[in-house]
Structure formats: C-alpha cells, structure tokens
Design a protein around this motif. Structure first.
Motif, PDB file in Angstrom:
ATOM      1  N   LEU A 266       0.830  -1.203   0.000  1.00 39.16           N
ATOM      2  CA  LEU A 266       0.000   0.000   0.000  1.00 39.16           C
ATOM      3  C   LEU A 266       0.865   1.255   0.000  1.00 39.16           C
ATOM      4  N   GLU A 267       1.931   1.262   0.801  1.00 41.74           N
ATOM      5  CA  GLU A 267       2.842   2.409   0.823  1.00 41.74           C
ATOM      6  C   GLU A 267       3.492   2.605  -0.547  1.00 41.74           C
ATOM      7  N   GLN A 268       3.922   1.518  -1.169  1.00 42.48           N
ATOM      8  CA  GLN A 268       4.545   1.614  -2.491  1.00 42.48           C
ATOM      9  C   GLN A 268       3.554   2.144  -3.526  1.00 42.48           C
ATOM     10  N   LEU A 269       2.320   1.662  -3.451  1.00 42.98           N
ATOM     11  CA  LEU A 269       1.305   2.102  -4.403  1.00 42.98           C
ATOM     12  C   LEU A 269       1.025   3.591  -4.249  1.00 42.98           C
ATOM     13  N   GLU A 270       0.915   4.060  -3.012  1.00 41.62           N
ATOM     14  CA  GLU A 270       0.653   5.481  -2.791  1.00 41.62           C
ATOM     15  C   GLU A 270       1.797   6.335  -3.322  1.00 41.62           C
ATOM     16  N   GLN A 271       3.042   5.872  -3.117  1.00 37.71           N
ATOM     17  CA  GLN A 271       4.182   6.618  -3.644  1.00 37.71           C
ATOM     18  C   GLN A 271       4.197   6.593  -5.168  1.00 37.71           C
ATOM     19  N   ALA A 272       3.890   5.440  -5.759  1.00 37.10           N
ATOM     20  CA  ALA A 272       3.850   5.341  -7.218  1.00 37.10           C
ATOM     21  C   ALA A 272       2.775   6.249  -7.803  1.00 37.10           C
ATOM     22  N   THR A 273       1.628   6.338  -7.121  1.00 35.09           N
ATOM     23  CA  THR A 273       0.553   7.222  -7.581  1.00 35.09           C
ATOM     24  C   THR A 273       1.009   8.679  -7.541  1.00 35.09           C
ATOM     25  N   GLU A 274       1.687   9.068  -6.462  1.00 39.24           N
ATOM     26  CA  GLU A 274       2.220  10.437  -6.381  1.00 39.24           C
ATOM     27  C   GLU A 274       3.236  10.694  -7.486  1.00 39.24           C
ATOM     28  N   ASP A 275       4.058   9.696  -7.794  1.00 42.45           N
ATOM     29  CA  ASP A 275       5.045   9.843  -8.866  1.00 42.45           C
ATOM     30  C   ASP A 275       4.357  10.066 -10.212  1.00 42.45           C
TER      31      ASP A 275
ATOM     32  N   VAL B 205       1.322  11.360 -10.676  1.00 38.76           N
ATOM     33  CA  VAL B 205       0.709  12.690 -10.658  1.00 38.76           C
ATOM     34  C   VAL B 205       1.764  13.764 -10.955  1.00 38.76           C
ATOM     35  N   GLU B 206       2.938  13.626 -10.358  1.00 40.75           N
ATOM     36  CA  GLU B 206       4.013  14.604 -10.597  1.00 40.75           C
ATOM     37  C   GLU B 206       4.482  14.548 -12.044  1.00 40.75           C
ATOM     38  N   TRP B 207       4.613  13.341 -12.593  1.00 45.86           N
ATOM     39  CA  TRP B 207       5.015  13.204 -14.003  1.00 45.86           C
ATOM     40  C   TRP B 207       4.005  13.879 -14.923  1.00 45.86           C
ATOM     41  N   HIS B 208       2.739  13.650 -14.665  1.00 46.01           N
ATOM     42  CA  HIS B 208       1.692  14.226 -15.499  1.00 46.01           C
ATOM     43  C   HIS B 208       1.701  15.756 -15.418  1.00 46.01           C
ATOM     44  N   ALA B 209       1.891  16.297 -14.209  1.00 44.11           N
ATOM     45  CA  ALA B 209       1.926  17.760 -14.054  1.00 44.11           C
ATOM     46  C   ALA B 209       3.114  18.361 -14.794  1.00 44.11           C
ATOM     47  N   ASN B 210       4.286  17.743 -14.689  1.00 44.47           N
ATOM     48  CA  ASN B 210       5.472  18.242 -15.393  1.00 44.47           C
ATOM     49  C   ASN B 210       5.295  18.158 -16.900  1.00 44.47           C
TER      50      ASN B 210
END
Length: 313
Positions: free
Chosen positions: A13-22, A24-29
């Motif tokens: 779950l922790e890995q998934l949440e971090q991957a989701t944040e990654d 989101v950041e990729w998409h914003a950039n």
C-alpha cells in the motif's frame, strides 16, 4: 482476494501510494512542458520511457508478486505504457513547433484519469484486504468466513464445484505458551499460517476461527482431494517448521485437522460442525493427523450430547 500477510499488504500500500504520487508529478510536469513551453524530460522521448520513469520502476521491478497476479494489474501497465506513447508524440510535436493534435491531448488527459481510477481501485482493494486480515497471522478474519462459505455452498448447490472445509488446531499451543511465553506462542501461530499460505493452493482460503483454531476452505475439492492436500501440508509442517524460542530453542510444530464436505444439502453451520467433530476425533486419536467426517463418526462431543439426552429421559 489478495493473499498477503498484513506486513506485505502495508508495504504494498505504501509503495502504491508513492507510485501514484510519482505519476501525478510526471503528469503535471508533462503538462507544463506542453502548455507552458518549459523544458521536458528527455527520457520521456525514449521508447522505453514507461520502464524508466519512477512509476514504471515500481510497476516492473518493485511491486510484489501477489499484485502482479491480479487481473487488473496488467491493465494498469497497459494504460501506463499507452500514456507514455501519447506523451512522446505530443512532446515531439511541441519540440518541432508543430501544432499539438487536440485528440492526442484529450486522450492524454482522459487516459491519465483512467489510470488514476485503476490505481484508486487497487488501493481500495489493498485497504480492504488489510482491514479483513487477522493482524497476528495474516489469515482472513472470521467476519468474512460465513459470507464466503455461503457463496461456495451456492456453487455446490448449482453443481458448479464442490468445496471441502477443514478445521485446524495447532497441537499443544497452551503448553508452548506456558513454557516459553505468549510471544513465542504468537510466533508459532504466525509461522504456521505463513507455512500454510506458502504450501496450500493459491485459491485456498484460511480464516482465523478463534484462538488457535483456523478454518480452511478448499474450493473445488471433494473430501478425497481435500485429504490429499491436507495430508501433504500436515506432514510438511511436522517435518519442516521450526520456530525459534528463547535462547535459540527450536520447536517442531504439528497440527490436527478435521475435514468435511461443504454439503449443499445442509446448512453451512452444520457442515462447519461436522468438520469440528472430525477435528475433535483427530485430537482425541493422538493429534498430528487429519480425519475426514462421515456419518459413522462418534466424537466426544456426540457422546456428551447422548449422555445429556439420557439424563433427561
């Protein structure tokens, strides 16, 4: 259902949440590069960009094997790879001062939203699995047991497949607790269920019934098949499981098993009671054995009931 112990579930779950944040950041950039003309990440132009981004590193290298077995996991990977192909096409157009194709941009935004939905669904599944696990052993909770057994009984009633249910009791656990302390007893419980999860079939389910008793549902198995599965697990457990106690003391752990068919002609509760009667017979017969229920079984529980009936006559 995800058959992962609580610690593995929490880590996933922790890995998934971090991957989701990654992501989101990729998409914003990416949007900043396309809309605002800011420099892009040249890695996004590579054919292997979906493998090299932080989300891709999680998906292809770090995600636990249990997640990879889930049907929706492959769809997440396909959607992620498609997003990178669209992103590379848009970045090349922007870099050559060509107009951005509206359909591609809209597909990028919609595809990213779909990926987020799929990730949210996976996160909800992990959170649900974590809520429904016994925190000590990782077995499924008792609250899940009856609904699952009712579904399996319904399948048996329709002739789709049979199900064998098994009561398991760890032998002499009270003696372990009294001799070595409850922390060691807890280690015996957790280690036993970990062993069973590793050696039962992938679709078999273990439920913590209470204390040191567990109920195992062997979907698609009749009594003969169930006896073969449990005999293999029981003998392997007795030979191979060592739990280290205080001072490095090694203990052999055994368990007793009572099997019964999840009979479509009787209630789920009655089928459970049959497995419980078979378990009692296995324990009174000397423990470390697996006994299947049949109508001729007479256990201590049945004898006690007969004595009560006679007293009332």
């Amino acid at each position: 259902m995800l058959m992962m112990d609580p610690a593995t579930l929490r880590k996933a779950l922790e890995q998934l949440e971090q991957a989701t944040e990654d992501h989101v950041e990729w998409h914003a950039n990416l949007l900043r590069a396309l809309v605002c003309g800011l420099p892009c990440d040249l890695g996004d132009l590579a054919a292997t960009a979906h493998l090299q981004c932080r989300f891709g590193l999680w998906y292809y290298e770090r995600a636990p094997a249990e997640l990879r077995e889930q049907p929706d996991f492959a769809a997440i990977g396909a959607q992620h790879e498609r997003l990178h192909r669209i992103a590379a096409r848009l970045l090349r157009d922007a870099g050559s001062d060509a107009p951005i194709i509206r359909e591609d941009f809209e597909e990028l935004v919609a595809g990213s939203a779909r990926l987020r939905l799929e990730l949210d669904s996976l996160r909800n599944e992990l959170e649900g699995a974590l809520r429904n696990r016994d925190p000590l052993t990782g077995a499924c909770s008792r609250v899940e047991m009856l609904p699952a057994l009712h579904e399996l009984r319904a399948l048996a009633q329709r002739g789709v497949k049979q199900c064998c249910i098994v009561f398991m009791d760890i032998d002499q656990l009270k003696q372990v607790n009294d001799t070595h302390g409850h922390p060691v007893g807890d280690s015996v419980l957790a280690g036993t269920i970990r062993y069973l999860n590793d050696h039962l079939r992938p679709y078999d389910k273990i439920y913590r019934y209470g204390g040191d008793e567990f109920l195992i549902a062997l979907s698609g198995a009749d009594l003969a098949t169930g006896q073969k599965v449990i005999t293999r697990v029981r003998t392997g457990l007795a030979k191979g499981l060592l739990v280290l106690g205080p001072g490095g003391v090694a203990m052999h752990v055994t368990a007793s098993f009572g099997l019964a068919l999840l009979d479509p002609e009787v209630s789920v509760t009655e089928s459970i009671d049959r497995a419980d009667q078979a378990l009692l017979l296995a324990k009174t017969a000397g423990r470390n054995r697996a006994i299947s229920w049949d109508p001729s079984i007479t256990t201590g529980k049945q004898l006690k009931r007969l004595e009560v009936d006679e007293d009332q006559v």
